[in-house]
Write a protein that holds these residues in place. Sequence first.
Motif, short mmCIF file in Angstrom:
data_model
loop_
_atom_site.label_atom_id
_atom_site.label_comp_id
_atom_site.label_asym_id
_atom_site.label_seq_id
_atom_site.Cartn_x
_atom_site.Cartn_y
_atom_site.Cartn_z
N LEU A 55 -10.51 -117.24 17.48
CA LEU A 55 -9.83 -116.06 17.99
C LEU A 55 -8.36 -116.34 18.29
N ALA A 56 -8.08 -117.53 18.88
CA ALA A 56 -6.69 -117.89 19.14
C ALA A 56 -5.90 -118.03 17.85
N ALA A 57 -6.52 -118.67 16.84
CA ALA A 57 -5.85 -118.81 15.55
C ALA A 57 -5.61 -117.44 14.92
N GLN A 58 -6.57 -116.54 15.08
CA GLN A 58 -6.42 -115.18 14.55
C GLN A 58 -5.24 -114.48 15.22
N ASN A 59 -5.11 -114.67 16.53
CA ASN A 59 -3.99 -114.05 17.25
C ASN A 59 -2.66 -114.62 16.79
N PRO A 95 -15.92 -100.87 21.90
CA PRO A 95 -15.41 -100.43 20.59
C PRO A 95 -15.72 -101.46 19.52
N MET A 96 -15.89 -100.95 18.30
CA MET A 96 -16.17 -101.83 17.16
C MET A 96 -14.91 -102.58 16.77
N SER A 97 -15.05 -103.87 16.47
CA SER A 97 -13.92 -104.70 16.05
C SER A 97 -13.98 -104.92 14.55
N TYR A 98 -12.81 -105.19 13.96
CA TYR A 98 -12.70 -105.40 12.52
C TYR A 98 -12.05 -106.74 12.25
N SER A 99 -12.40 -107.34 11.15
CA SER A 99 -11.87 -108.65 10.76
C SER A 99 -10.73 -108.46 9.77
N THR A 100 -9.66 -109.28 9.92
CA THR A 100 -8.55 -109.24 8.97
C THR A 100 -8.83 -110.03 7.71
N ARG A 101 -9.95 -110.71 7.64
CA ARG A 101 -10.28 -111.50 6.47
C ARG A 101 -11.06 -110.71 5.44
N ASP A 107 -19.28 -121.59 21.04
CA ASP A 107 -18.38 -120.74 21.82
C ASP A 107 -16.94 -121.28 21.77
N ALA A 108 -16.81 -122.62 21.85
CA ALA A 108 -15.47 -123.21 21.79
C ALA A 108 -14.81 -122.93 20.45
N ARG A 109 -15.58 -123.10 19.36
CA ARG A 109 -15.03 -122.84 18.03
C ARG A 109 -14.68 -121.36 17.87
N ALA A 110 -15.49 -120.50 18.45
CA ALA A 110 -15.20 -119.06 18.37
C ALA A 110 -13.90 -118.73 19.11
N SER A 111 -13.68 -119.39 20.26
CA SER A 111 -12.44 -119.19 21.01
C SER A 111 -11.24 -119.69 20.21
#
Length: 432
Positions: free
Chosen positions: A99-103, A266-272, A92-96
């Motif tokens: 997500l922060a890095a993605q933002n 809603p469905m989410s999409y990845s930028t990768r 969960d920590a790595r996922a957070s």
Amino acid sequence: MKVMDRLNSSLEKLLPEQRLFLRSDDTTRFVRLRPLTQIVGISGITVVFGWTLVASSFLVIDAVSSGNSRDQMLRAKSAFEERLDQLSSERDARASEALAAQNRFTVALDQVSKMQSQLLKSEEQRREVETGLSAVQTTLRDAITERDAAQAIVSAENGDTEAAPDRSDEFSVALDILSTELRSASDQRVQAEQQAEEAKLAAQELTVERDQILARNDEILTQVQDAVSVSVKPLDDVFRSVGMNPDDVLSTIRKGYSGQGGPLTPMSYSTRGDAALSQGETKARQIIVTLDQMNTYRIAIEKLPLAMPVKDSFRYTSGFGRRWGRMHEGVDMAGPIGTPVYATGDGVVIHAGRASGYGNLIKIQHELGTETRYGHLSRINVKVGDKVSQGERIGDMGNTGRSTGPHLHYEVRMKGRAVDPMSFIKAADNVF
């Protein structure tokens, strides 16, 4: 008789003959204890004492072994759950972090886009200024040429050597203004290019950071996947060891736990890209499937009679199988009369009373087609129709029915067929 007399004579020195007097009101009698009789008595007492010591040792060893096995199972279960919680927290920590890095990466991309727009705008302005400057310079040169030609014509016609008013200063001032604007536009373009380059470097660093976080997250997902996969195998072995098909068990349990609902987010999409998203989703979904399988197994295990029917000290006196040419369809656990007997799993009492050779008998119907029987009881604490839980006291050990001594006759049946109860008792060791 001569042999006996000789033995008594030879043993007379070690064990002299003793007499036991029995006196009543009017008579007195005595019993002669010859040396051989004394030896037989002493030997009998020694054998009985030795047998008592050996039996006590077996009971103590059984009690200690049973306690150690339960403690090891509980410790293993606690360690696995703690490790799984740690992996889940780290995931969960790595996922957070991802997500922060993605933002941050998205913000950097927006900044790069804005800077590129400013750069294009400044470049367009520079080109407009250069075009205007070129036009002005051309016009200025043409005007100067025309002026000089006009001055020459006027001078030749009038003989006047005085030149027309010189307008070259005005054109020089206009040229300086345009040059200043051109330099300003060029400086703005260079500054925009530098900012765009810095933004690109920041975006690259964020991309590397995001990739590292995603790789670590993928590693954690792999560890969680391996952990739950390893945990499922012992649960699968439990059902195979007792002769049950794990697929049939899972199908039966899922029929009773099949509810679903919404609402859906809603469905989410990845930028990768779809490939990276598919890989992460595949592992996550596999983990969810495996966890669901493990949870379904645990629900099924809670419905199986895997506990011990006797928790106090006892001794196994007969196992499952052929005995004296006849089939013995359970195991015998010997102990004192009144030893508590417990239900080995949740279920419903379908018989509580006398039953021919069983004596006082309790039958409990469990789920998944299993049934347990508890025979030769001295006391029955339940009645037909009662719902009992695993570990609930249902009666006391006794010596009723066809029995040579106080003990519990314990049976497990699957769909009416007797199976070895020890396979269920030993299967509990594979749960954790």
